[in-house]
Design a protein around this motif. Structure first.
Motif, PDB file in Angstrom:
ATOM      1  N   LEU A 201       0.818  -1.209   0.000  1.00 30.15           N
ATOM      2  CA  LEU A 201       0.000   0.000   0.000  1.00 30.15           C
ATOM      3  C   LEU A 201       0.850   1.256   0.000  1.00 30.15           C
ATOM      4  CD1 LEU A 201      -2.728   1.512   0.341  1.00 30.15           C
ATOM      5  CD2 LEU A 201      -2.426   1.234   2.825  1.00 30.15           C
ATOM      6  N   GLY A 202       1.853   1.281   0.851  1.00 30.04           N
ATOM      7  CA  GLY A 202       2.687   2.466   0.988  1.00 30.04           C
ATOM      8  C   GLY A 202       4.141   2.112   1.185  1.00 30.04           C
ATOM      9  N   LEU A 203       4.968   3.157   1.334  1.00 35.31           N
ATOM     10  CA  LEU A 203       6.419   2.988   1.469  1.00 35.31           C
ATOM     11  C   LEU A 203       6.963   2.118   0.337  1.00 35.31           C
ATOM     12  CD1 LEU A 203       6.539   2.546   5.355  1.00 35.31           C
ATOM     13  CD2 LEU A 203       7.322   4.529   4.044  1.00 35.31           C
ATOM     14  N   LYS A 204       6.412   2.331  -0.853  1.00 32.67           N
ATOM     15  CA  LYS A 204       6.772   1.521  -2.010  1.00 32.67           C
ATOM     16  C   LYS A 204       8.230   1.709  -2.425  1.00 32.67           C
ATOM     17  CE  LYS A 204       2.093   1.724  -4.044  1.00 32.67           C
ATOM     18  NZ  LYS A 204       1.820   0.301  -4.265  1.00 32.67           N
ATOM     19  N   GLY A 205       8.809   2.852  -2.070  1.00 34.52           N
ATOM     20  CA  GLY A 205      10.189   3.130  -2.466  1.00 34.52           C
ATOM     21  C   GLY A 205      11.199   2.968  -1.357  1.00 34.52           C
ATOM     22  N   SER A 206      10.841   2.205  -0.323  1.00 27.69           N
ATOM     23  CA  SER A 206      11.708   2.100   0.863  1.00 27.69           C
ATOM     24  C   SER A 206      12.779   1.026   0.754  1.00 27.69           C
ATOM     25  CB  SER A 206      10.854   1.836   2.109  1.00 27.69           C
ATOM     26  OG  SER A 206      10.158   0.608   1.985  1.00 27.69           O
ATOM     27  N   GLY A 207      12.862   0.358  -0.391  1.00 26.34           N
ATOM     28  CA  GLY A 207      13.904  -0.648  -0.570  1.00 26.34           C
ATOM     29  C   GLY A 207      13.832  -1.771   0.436  1.00 26.34           C
ATOM     30  N   SER A 208      12.611  -2.170   0.803  1.00 25.40           N
ATOM     31  CA  SER A 208      12.433  -3.167   1.867  1.00 25.40           C
ATOM     32  C   SER A 208      12.343  -4.587   1.296  1.00 25.40           C
ATOM     33  CB  SER A 208      11.184  -2.825   2.686  1.00 25.40           C
ATOM     34  OG  SER A 208      11.260  -1.528   3.218  1.00 25.40           O
ATOM     35  N   HIS A 209      13.299  -4.921   0.490  1.00 25.18           N
ATOM     36  CA  HIS A 209      13.296  -6.205  -0.200  1.00 25.18           C
ATOM     37  C   HIS A 209      13.714  -7.353   0.728  1.00 25.18           C
ATOM     38  CE1 HIS A 209      13.251  -4.058  -4.147  1.00 25.18           C
ATOM     39  NE2 HIS A 209      13.849  -3.133  -3.430  1.00 25.18           N
ATOM     40  N   SER A 210      13.413  -8.562   0.272  1.00 26.00           N
ATOM     41  CA  SER A 210      13.904  -9.744   0.984  1.00 26.00           C
ATOM     42  C   SER A 210      15.366  -9.990   0.633  1.00 26.00           C
ATOM     43  CB  SER A 210      13.081 -10.980   0.615  1.00 26.00           C
ATOM     44  OG  SER A 210      11.748 -10.843   1.045  1.00 26.00           O
ATOM     45  N   ILE A 211      16.045 -10.644   1.556  1.00 21.24           N
ATOM     46  CA  ILE A 211      17.445 -11.036   1.370  1.00 21.24           C
ATOM     47  C   ILE A 211      17.523 -12.547   1.509  1.00 21.24           C
ATOM     48  CG2 ILE A 211      19.632 -11.095   2.649  1.00 21.24           C
ATOM     49  CD1 ILE A 211      19.358  -8.055   2.971  1.00 21.24           C
ATOM     50  N   THR A 212      18.242 -13.177   0.595  1.00 19.94           N
ATOM     51  CA  THR A 212      18.382 -14.634   0.660  1.00 19.94           C
ATOM     52  C   THR A 212      19.860 -15.015   0.722  1.00 19.94           C
ATOM     53  OG1 THR A 212      17.634 -16.712  -0.335  1.00 19.94           O
ATOM     54  CG2 THR A 212      18.425 -15.005  -1.852  1.00 19.94           C
ATOM     55  N   MET A 213      20.119 -16.076   1.467  1.00 24.69           N
ATOM     56  CA  MET A 213      21.476 -16.597   1.604  1.00 24.69           C
ATOM     57  C   MET A 213      21.485 -18.063   1.195  1.00 24.69           C
ATOM     58  SD  MET A 213      22.702 -14.828   5.215  1.00 24.69           S
ATOM     59  CE  MET A 213      24.429 -15.238   4.955  1.00 24.69           C
ATOM     60  N   GLU A 214      22.421 -18.411   0.342  1.00 22.62           N
ATOM     61  CA  GLU A 214      22.596 -19.791  -0.094  1.00 22.62           C
ATOM     62  C   GLU A 214      24.032 -20.196   0.243  1.00 22.62           C
ATOM     63  OE1 GLU A 214      21.723 -19.456  -4.207  1.00 22.62           O
ATOM     64  OE2 GLU A 214      19.591 -19.044  -3.883  1.00 22.62           O
ATOM     65  N   ASN A 215      24.173 -20.918   1.333  1.00 24.95           N
ATOM     66  CA  ASN A 215      25.494 -21.295   1.846  1.00 24.95           C
ATOM     67  C   ASN A 215      26.355 -20.066   2.108  1.00 24.95           C
ATOM     68  OD1 ASN A 215      24.977 -24.106   1.751  1.00 24.95           O
ATOM     69  ND2 ASN A 215      25.415 -24.114  -0.447  1.00 24.95           N
ATOM     70  N   GLY A 216      25.707 -19.028   2.634  1.00 20.93           N
ATOM     71  CA  GLY A 216      26.444 -17.833   3.015  1.00 20.93           C
ATOM     72  C   GLY A 216      27.281 -18.082   4.258  1.00 20.93           C
ATOM     73  N   VAL A 217      28.501 -17.573   4.252  1.00 15.66           N
ATOM     74  CA  VAL A 217      29.423 -17.806   5.366  1.00 15.66           C
ATOM     75  C   VAL A 217      29.494 -16.564   6.251  1.00 15.66           C
ATOM     76  CG1 VAL A 217      31.788 -18.363   6.023  1.00 15.66           C
ATOM     77  CG2 VAL A 217      30.769 -19.433   3.990  1.00 15.66           C
ATOM     78  N   VAL A 218      29.282 -16.777   7.542  1.00  9.73           N
ATOM     79  CA  VAL A 218      29.352 -15.702   8.529  1.00  9.73           C
ATOM     80  C   VAL A 218      30.399 -16.096   9.578  1.00  9.73           C
ATOM     81  CG1 VAL A 218      28.129 -14.460  10.350  1.00  9.73           C
ATOM     82  CG2 VAL A 218      26.956 -15.011   8.206  1.00  9.73           C
ATOM     83  N   PRO A 219      31.454 -15.303   9.733  1.00 11.89           N
ATOM     84  CA  PRO A 219      32.460 -15.619  10.761  1.00 11.89           C
ATOM     85  C   PRO A 219      31.844 -15.692  12.148  1.00 11.89           C
ATOM     86  CG  PRO A 219      33.241 -13.883   9.286  1.00 11.89           C
ATOM     87  CD  PRO A 219      31.787 -14.080   8.986  1.00 11.89           C
ATOM     88  N   GLY A 220      32.388 -16.542  12.979  1.00 10.53           N
ATOM     89  CA  GLY A 220      31.858 -16.702  14.335  1.00 10.53           C
ATOM     90  C   GLY A 220      31.856 -15.416  15.124  1.00 10.53           C
ATOM     91  N   HIS A 221      32.861 -14.545  14.889  1.00 10.40           N
ATOM     92  CA  HIS A 221      32.908 -13.295  15.661  1.00 10.40           C
ATOM     93  C   HIS A 221      31.954 -12.238  15.116  1.00 10.40           C
ATOM     94  CE1 HIS A 221      35.942 -12.993  12.486  1.00 10.40           C
ATOM     95  NE2 HIS A 221      35.917 -11.683  12.600  1.00 10.40           N
ATOM     96  N   PHE A 222      31.186 -12.584  14.065  1.00 12.86           N
ATOM     97  CA  PHE A 222      30.119 -11.717  13.579  1.00 12.86           C
ATOM     98  C   PHE A 222      28.758 -12.184  14.093  1.00 12.86           C
ATOM     99  CE2 PHE A 222      32.042  -9.875   9.382  1.00 12.86           C
ATOM    100  CZ  PHE A 222      33.103  -9.354  10.102  1.00 12.86           C
ATOM    101  N   THR A 223      28.751 -13.002  15.122  1.00 11.63           N
ATOM    102  CA  THR A 223      27.498 -13.510  15.686  1.00 11.63           C
ATOM    103  C   THR A 223      27.429 -13.235  17.176  1.00 11.63           C
ATOM    104  OG1 THR A 223      28.327 -15.733  16.227  1.00 11.63           O
ATOM    105  CG2 THR A 223      27.524 -15.381  13.978  1.00 11.63           C
ATOM    106  N   LEU A 224      26.191 -13.151  17.682  1.00 12.83           N
ATOM    107  CA  LEU A 224      25.938 -12.986  19.115  1.00 12.83           C
ATOM    108  C   LEU A 224      24.798 -13.912  19.505  1.00 12.83           C
ATOM    109  CD1 LEU A 224      25.951  -9.074  19.368  1.00 12.83           C
ATOM    110  CD2 LEU A 224      27.789 -10.610  20.130  1.00 12.83           C
ATOM    111  N   ASN A 225      24.924 -14.566  20.623  1.00 12.06           N
ATOM    112  CA  ASN A 225      23.872 -15.487  21.076  1.00 12.06           C
ATOM    113  C   ASN A 225      22.773 -14.720  21.805  1.00 12.06           C
ATOM    114  OD1 ASN A 225      25.102 -17.858  20.068  1.00 12.06           O
ATOM    115  ND2 ASN A 225      26.496 -17.886  21.822  1.00 12.06           N
TER     116      ASN A 225
END
Length: 417
Positions: A201-225
């Motif tokens: 309905l609105g905020l059509k230009g807000s760039g609120s797209h989905s993001i997908t990861m396919e075997n994306g690698v994230v270093p352990g120190h870039f995570t928080l429990n």
């Protein structure tokens, strides 16, 4: 505030035009905002703001406002960031929303992650990092301690020009234990943006797209429990210690709800600007058909809306001031009650701004002024869409109120009278 002089030590080169004072930064945002008004339709059609607008933001230093000085940022704090956001949103709600929810999460990275992670995350200087709070996808730990993620996360405002992405997934903290949220930051090379935004309905230009990861690698120190909404900063944060700046030890949840309120004020101010143009250019609909500026009814409608929006603006700027003052008092001052009180203020701000537009500006602007593509019509759609956002519709409207009362009276979860 002086800009860092030791940035070459961290491999960062500060762009010349980024070296603005906070006041100049806000003035630059106001000037750019004026150029965004006539580009709102193209922004909606594209589903995000233009490349040249992005480049203006880069040159102005907007993507460095919350980045620590030691990594080439400006470290101007949330007051400057919120004022820049409000100005941009006044010119174009979609652009302000996309900018705000793209850069705001620099505060998460600079507050909650350790020096090793921050030196890598902020290596580029500019930081644009959409985030989503709903845990999704799967994560598998590698022998080296990294995580391999697969999944799709929706509603990532700011994703078109993003350098990073903050998401949540569920992982088991130990053998036989139920899954719990894990926050992660993924670099741009590890994910792709889907073309699934713009039909709302609105905020059509807000760039609120989905993001997908396919075997994306994230270093352990870039995570928080943890989950970003559940972070407890009352015992200090890595960022407060590392940078010596109390704002990198502030409440993350209260910061996020201030964003909601500042965006609402910016949208409402844009609607008021459009209504003022109508006041100056049109006459009242009934005899004696006075210019609207001279008609008692239009005077009342304008004045009522202007007062409500001004009250909202005053309240949210005071909430910003409270947030920064609480940070300065020390980690222990950032209590749940304090965060929920700020959340309660922000809900009232959004309500005031919405009712100013819904009850006074939109219905009295005239049918020709609320046709598709007209400025007031667009703000009405954008604010209506805003009301479907879980941060407002669920958290601020309901949960935050209960949590404030529970915190005030020391009621534990699950307790009964």
């Amino acid at each position: 505030m002086a800009v860092a002089t030791n940035v070459p030590e961290y491999g960062v080169v500060l762009q010349p035009e980024a070296a603005l004072t906070p006041a100049e930064m806000v003035a630059r945002a106001e000037a750019i905002a004026a150029t965004l008004v006539d580009r709102q339709a193209e922004t909606e059609e594209r589903t995000f703001y233009a490349q040249d607008t992005h480049e203006e933001f880069l040159q102005a230093g907007f993507y460095r406002i919350l980045v620590p000085r030691r990594y080439g940022g400006l470290e101007y704090g949330i007051d400057t960031f919120m004022r820049v956001t409000m100005a941009l949103t006044r010119g174009c709600p979609s652009t302000g929303w996309m900018y705000c929810l793209g850069h705001a999460h620099a505060l998460i990275a600079a507050s909650l992650f350790d020096e090793r992670a921050q030196s890598e995350l902020f290596a580029g200087g500019d930081f644009i990092c959409p985030a989503t709070v709903v845990p999704n996808g799967t994560a598998e730990r590698t022998p080296g301690g990294d995580w391999v993620l697969n999944g799709t996360w929706g509603y990532n405002s700011g994703s078109p020009y993003a350098t990073h992405f903050i998401g949540h997934t569920l992982v088991s903290p130990g053998e036989g234990q139920p899954p719990a949220p894990m926050l992660f930051i993924a670099e741009r090379s590890q994910w792709r943006r889907l073309s699934d935004w713009g039909k709302q309905l609105g905020l059509k230009g807000s760039g609120s797209h989905s993001i997908t990861m396919e075997n994306g690698v994230v270093p352990g120190h870039f995570t928080l429990n943890t989950h970003v909404s559940q972070v407890d900063v009352s015992k200090g944060t890595p960022g407060r210690t590392l940078h010596g700046n109390p704002e990198y030890g502030g409440g993350q949840l209260s910061f996020m709800v201030i964003e909601d309120a500042i965006l609402a004020v910016g949208m409402a101010l844009g609607a008021l600007d459009a209504y003022e143009d109508l006041m100056r250019s049109r006459v009242a609909l009934f005899p004696p058909n006075l210019p609207r500026t001279q008609d008692p009814d239009y005077q009342y409608w304008y004045g009522q809306a202007a007062g409500m929006i001004a009250t909202g603006e005053a309240a949210v700027l005071n909430a910003v001031q409270q947030w920064t003052e609480i940070c300065a008092q020390g980690p222990a001052a950032v209590t749940k009650e304090v965060e929920m009180r700020i959340a309660a203020i922000c809900h009232q701000v959004v309500d005031l701004c919405w009712h100013a537009v819904e009850n006074y500006l939109f219905p009295t602007a005239g049918s020709s002024a609320v046709r598709q593509g007209e400025r007031i019509e667009r703000v009405w759609r954008d604010m209506s869409m805003f009301h479907s956002h879980a941060g407002f519709a669920v958290f601020l409207s309901t949960i935050a109120k209960r949590e404030l009362a529970k915190a005030r009276f020391g009621v534990e979860d699950g307790a009964h009278a």
